[in-house]
Motif scaffolding. Sequence first.
Motif, mmCIF file in Angstrom:
data_model
loop_
_atom_site.group_PDB
_atom_site.id
_atom_site.type_symbol
_atom_site.label_atom_id
_atom_site.label_comp_id
_atom_site.label_asym_id
_atom_site.label_seq_id
_atom_site.Cartn_x
_atom_site.Cartn_y
_atom_site.Cartn_z
ATOM 1 N N HIS A 65 -13.081 -43.243 -6.432
ATOM 2 C CA HIS A 65 -12.511 -41.896 -6.481
ATOM 3 C C HIS A 65 -11.037 -41.942 -6.904
ATOM 4 O O HIS A 65 -10.285 -40.990 -6.661
ATOM 5 N N ASP A 75 -6.746 -35.984 2.078
ATOM 6 C CA ASP A 75 -7.967 -35.226 2.370
ATOM 7 C C ASP A 75 -9.168 -35.808 1.630
ATOM 8 O O ASP A 75 -10.254 -35.954 2.204
ATOM 9 N N LYS A 76 -8.951 -36.151 0.372
ATOM 10 C CA LYS A 76 -10.029 -36.751 -0.414
ATOM 11 C C LYS A 76 -10.415 -38.108 0.178
ATOM 12 O O LYS A 76 -11.602 -38.432 0.283
ATOM 13 N N SER A 113 -12.526 -37.688 3.269
ATOM 14 C CA SER A 113 -13.871 -37.281 2.878
ATOM 15 C C SER A 113 -14.686 -38.479 2.383
ATOM 16 O O SER A 113 -15.837 -38.668 2.782
ATOM 17 N N VAL A 114 -14.082 -39.297 1.534
ATOM 18 C CA VAL A 114 -14.776 -40.486 1.002
ATOM 19 C C VAL A 114 -15.146 -41.438 2.140
ATOM 20 O O VAL A 114 -16.272 -41.956 2.201
ATOM 21 N N LYS A 136 -15.553 -40.767 5.334
ATOM 22 C CA LYS A 136 -16.599 -40.170 6.185
ATOM 23 C C LYS A 136 -17.956 -40.245 5.495
ATOM 24 O O LYS A 136 -18.966 -40.539 6.143
ATOM 25 N N GLN A 137 -18.000 -40.018 4.189
ATOM 26 C CA GLN A 137 -19.255 -40.141 3.455
ATOM 27 C C GLN A 137 -19.771 -41.572 3.510
ATOM 28 O O GLN A 137 -20.979 -41.797 3.688
#
Length: 133
Positions: free
Chosen positions: A96, A119-120, A123-124, A126-127
């Motif tokens: 990413h 934030d990104k 998210s990465v 957590k995914q």
Amino acid sequence: MSGKTNLSELIKGMTPQHIPGAYVFATVKDISTIDRADTICEFKEKEGTTVVIERGKADELHLQYDYIAAWITLTIHSSLDAVGLTAAFATALAKHNISCNVIAGYYHDHIFVDSKDVDKALSVLKQLSQSQA
């Protein structure tokens, strides 16, 4: 306390947590000029001592820095001899286009990412964690 070593368990349970604040990496020739209570961590290199410190404190001390980071802690207790965790999250973040600077503490791994990417990055991470569920 030895921590976990199973890669799947580590990824599944890593639970990234954003530590509020802005952090910078700076280098000093003489570490005695900085109150060590103010540093997050330090690493001695032949060119000088790298310190990670809150941006506001770095500004007070007139330290030079180029990189303003957000701090993410993986709250799982990972073993220092665990294999693959750093590679797994660094690869996921790289896909990413997120750079990361990693510091392994005795209990947890700490990831510093560009503040604009926090934030990104969360998210990465957590995914990635959910992919092991």
